[in-house]
Design a protein around this motif. Structure first.
Motif, PDB file in Angstrom:
ATOM      1  N   ALA A 121       4.936  -4.735  -4.065  1.00  0.00           N
ATOM      2  CA  ALA A 121       5.386  -6.120  -3.895  1.00  0.00           C
ATOM      3  C   ALA A 121       6.047  -6.638  -5.162  1.00  0.00           C
ATOM      4  N   ARG A 122       5.585  -6.122  -6.292  1.00  0.00           N
ATOM      5  CA  ARG A 122       6.159  -6.551  -7.572  1.00  0.00           C
ATOM      6  C   ARG A 122       7.515  -5.900  -7.808  1.00  0.00           C
ATOM      7  N   SER A 123       7.538  -4.557  -7.714  1.00  0.00           N
ATOM      8  CA  SER A 123       8.781  -3.799  -7.910  1.00  0.00           C
ATOM      9  C   SER A 123       8.514  -2.354  -7.512  1.00  0.00           C
ATOM     10  N   SER A 124       9.528  -1.701  -6.965  1.00  0.00           N
ATOM     11  CA  SER A 124       9.348  -0.316  -6.498  1.00  0.00           C
ATOM     12  C   SER A 124       9.177   0.673  -7.644  1.00  0.00           C
ATOM     13  N   ASN A 125       9.551   0.263  -8.876  1.00  0.00           N
ATOM     14  CA  ASN A 125       9.449   1.172 -10.024  1.00  0.00           C
ATOM     15  C   ASN A 125       8.506   0.664 -11.112  1.00  0.00           C
ATOM     16  N   SER A 126       7.678  -0.307 -10.789  1.00  0.00           N
ATOM     17  CA  SER A 126       6.815  -0.892 -11.812  1.00  0.00           C
ATOM     18  C   SER A 126       5.639   0.020 -12.152  1.00  0.00           C
ATOM     19  N   LEU A 127       5.296   0.042 -13.437  1.00  0.00           N
ATOM     20  CA  LEU A 127       4.140   0.795 -13.958  1.00  0.00           C
ATOM     21  C   LEU A 127       4.064   2.226 -13.400  1.00  0.00           C
ATOM     22  N   PRO A 128       5.013   3.073 -13.764  1.00  0.00           N
ATOM     23  CA  PRO A 128       5.029   4.453 -13.232  1.00  0.00           C
ATOM     24  C   PRO A 128       3.788   5.268 -13.588  1.00  0.00           C
ATOM     25  N   PHE A 129       3.186   5.008 -14.764  1.00  0.00           N
ATOM     26  CA  PHE A 129       1.990   5.749 -15.163  1.00  0.00           C
ATOM     27  C   PHE A 129       0.830   5.453 -14.210  1.00  0.00           C
ATOM     28  N   LEU A 130       0.651   4.166 -13.890  1.00  0.00           N
ATOM     29  CA  LEU A 130      -0.412   3.770 -12.966  1.00  0.00           C
ATOM     30  C   LEU A 130      -0.142   4.311 -11.563  1.00  0.00           C
ATOM     31  N   LEU A 185     -11.205   4.104  -3.975  1.00  0.00           N
ATOM     32  CA  LEU A 185     -10.153   4.511  -3.024  1.00  0.00           C
ATOM     33  C   LEU A 185      -9.466   3.303  -2.396  1.00  0.00           C
ATOM     34  N   HIS A 186     -10.267   2.346  -1.922  1.00  0.00           N
ATOM     35  CA  HIS A 186      -9.683   1.165  -1.273  1.00  0.00           C
ATOM     36  C   HIS A 186      -8.932   0.283  -2.270  1.00  0.00           C
ATOM     37  N   ALA A 187      -9.481   0.149  -3.478  1.00  0.00           N
ATOM     38  CA  ALA A 187      -8.805  -0.638  -4.518  1.00  0.00           C
ATOM     39  C   ALA A 187      -7.484   0.007  -4.908  1.00  0.00           C
ATOM     40  N   ALA A 188      -7.462   1.341  -4.965  1.00  0.00           N
ATOM     41  CA  ALA A 188      -6.228   2.071  -5.304  1.00  0.00           C
ATOM     42  C   ALA A 188      -5.147   1.840  -4.246  1.00  0.00           C
ATOM     43  N   THR A 189      -5.543   1.847  -2.975  1.00  0.00           N
ATOM     44  CA  THR A 189      -4.586   1.622  -1.882  1.00  0.00           C
ATOM     45  C   THR A 189      -3.962   0.233  -1.983  1.00  0.00           C
ATOM     46  N   TYR A 190      -4.799  -0.769  -2.253  1.00  0.00           N
ATOM     47  CA  TYR A 190      -4.268  -2.132  -2.329  1.00  0.00           C
ATOM     48  C   TYR A 190      -3.488  -2.355  -3.621  1.00  0.00           C
ATOM     49  N   THR A 191      -3.899  -1.695  -4.701  1.00  0.00           N
ATOM     50  CA  THR A 191      -3.157  -1.797  -5.965  1.00  0.00           C
ATOM     51  C   THR A 191      -1.731  -1.292  -5.779  1.00  0.00           C
ATOM     52  N   LYS A 192      -1.579  -0.226  -5.006  1.00  0.00           N
ATOM     53  CA  LYS A 192      -0.237   0.307  -4.726  1.00  0.00           C
ATOM     54  C   LYS A 192       0.604  -0.722  -3.968  1.00  0.00           C
ATOM     55  N   LYS A 193      -0.018  -1.432  -3.025  1.00  0.00           N
ATOM     56  CA  LYS A 193       0.701  -2.479  -2.288  1.00  0.00           C
ATOM     57  C   LYS A 193       1.132  -3.612  -3.221  1.00  0.00           C
ATOM     58  N   VAL A 194       0.248  -3.955  -4.165  1.00  0.00           N
ATOM     59  CA  VAL A 194       0.575  -5.006  -5.147  1.00  0.00           C
ATOM     60  C   VAL A 194       1.745  -4.571  -6.015  1.00  0.00           C
ATOM     61  N   LEU A 195       1.721  -3.313  -6.455  1.00  0.00           N
ATOM     62  CA  LEU A 195       2.814  -2.786  -7.281  1.00  0.00           C
ATOM     63  C   LEU A 195       4.126  -2.754  -6.499  1.00  0.00           C
ATOM     64  N   GLN A 216       2.761 -14.388  -5.096  1.00  0.00           N
ATOM     65  CA  GLN A 216       3.089 -14.788  -3.724  1.00  0.00           C
ATOM     66  C   GLN A 216       2.438 -13.846  -2.711  1.00  0.00           C
ATOM     67  N   PHE A 217       2.515 -12.544  -2.985  1.00  0.00           N
ATOM     68  CA  PHE A 217       1.905 -11.543  -2.107  1.00  0.00           C
ATOM     69  C   PHE A 217       0.392 -11.704  -2.062  1.00  0.00           C
ATOM     70  N   LEU A 218      -0.226 -11.953  -3.221  1.00  0.00           N
ATOM     71  CA  LEU A 218      -1.682 -12.110  -3.293  1.00  0.00           C
ATOM     72  C   LEU A 218      -2.144 -13.362  -2.557  1.00  0.00           C
ATOM     73  N   MET A 219      -1.395 -14.441  -2.691  1.00  0.00           N
ATOM     74  CA  MET A 219      -1.762 -15.692  -2.032  1.00  0.00           C
ATOM     75  C   MET A 219      -1.570 -15.624  -0.527  1.00  0.00           C
ATOM     76  N   ALA A 220      -0.604 -14.812  -0.097  1.00  0.00           N
ATOM     77  CA  ALA A 220      -0.336 -14.666   1.339  1.00  0.00           C
ATOM     78  C   ALA A 220      -1.400 -13.807   2.023  1.00  0.00           C
ATOM     79  N   ASN A 221      -2.134 -13.020   1.227  1.00  0.00           N
ATOM     80  CA  ASN A 221      -3.188 -12.138   1.760  1.00  0.00           C
ATOM     81  C   ASN A 221      -4.495 -12.412   1.021  1.00  0.00           C
ATOM     82  N   LYS A 222      -5.016 -13.612   1.213  1.00  0.00           N
ATOM     83  CA  LYS A 222      -6.161 -14.072   0.413  1.00  0.00           C
ATOM     84  C   LYS A 222      -7.415 -13.238   0.643  1.00  0.00           C
TER      85      LYS A 222
END
Length: 232
Positions: free
Chosen positions: A118-127, A106-116, A1-7
């Motif tokens: 949006a999914r859950s505040s505790n998802s994939l702690p290693f990443l 750097l930019h991909a890392a910033t957006y990956t954090k936003k995706v995580l 949903q988050f990805l589709m809202a920010n195409k």
């Protein structure tokens, strides 16, 4: 949903991840040297696509006018669109891929954090931990990118005399470097020029430095300073 809202942001995220992938396979030629050259071009083309999308996001209403071009040249995304076009058909140079790789990372890392997030505040702690470490070293990475941008200028001249570059490449790259020096969003190129000047002046003023080396360096500093654009 988050990805589709920010195409548009999602499209840039995917293209940046693809740029990182291709750049890594060029720097580490695991599939062979012949394939590495094709990954070099793919990385630069993917970066050109990302830069074009980002420029469209910043300036959505295209106009065929001098004022629009002047406004576009103020954008970092326009600078790196030009950068990709300069090197995409040239002889592969490892130095030229690092700015593309690191900016995309750097930019991909910033957006990956936003995706995580949006999914859950505790998802994939290693990443998340890896992304935090990358973010903590952002300033050093940006300085390294600026250093690459600066030292690519003499590299393009060397490529010309070695028969691996075109006659226009150093002149077009000089234009790119002046745009980076004048960048409103990224002052690291100006900062690195100042720091390099201070270091060189400190070294050549030592009594052990030969006089002809001192004169040569002072003359070079004076010449480069005259070429530097005026920053508002």
């Amino acid at each position: 949903q988050f990805l589709m809202a920010n195409k548009l942001d999602t499209a840039m995220w995917i293209s940046r991840l693809f740029t990182v992938y291709c750049s890594a396979l060029f720097v580490l030629p695991l599939l062979g040297l012949h394939e590495a050259a094709s990954f070099y071009q793919r990385a630069l083309l993917a970066n050109a696509l990302t830069s074009a999308l980002r420029l469209h996001q910043r300036l959505p209403h295209f106009q065929l006018s001098r004022a629009f071009l002047a406004q576009a040249l103020l954008e970092d995304s326009c600078h790196y669109l030009l950068y990709s076009l300069i090197f995409v058909n040239s002889y592969p140079v490892t130095m030229s891929i690092f700015p593309v790789l690191l900016f995309s990372l750097l930019h991909a890392a910033t957006y990956t954090k936003k995706v995580l997030d949006a999914r859950s505040s505790n998802s994939l702690p290693f990443l998340r931990n890896l992304l935090e470490k990358l973010n903590a070293n952002q300033q050093n990475i940006l300085k390294f990118i600026a250093c690459n941008e600066i030292f690519l200028m003499p590299a393009t001249v060397f490529m010309l005399f070695s028969g691996q570059g075109s006659l226009l490449q150093p002149f077009i790259y000089y234009r790119f470097l002046t745009l980076r020096y004048s960048s409103r969003r990224n002052p690291y190129c100006r900062t690195l020029f100042t720091e390099l000047r201070i270091v060189v002046e400190h070294l050549i003023m030592k009594p052990s430095c030969p006089v002809f080396v001192r004169r040569l360096c002072l003359g070079s500093i004076s010449f480069i300073s005259r070429l530097a654009p005026t920053v508002a």
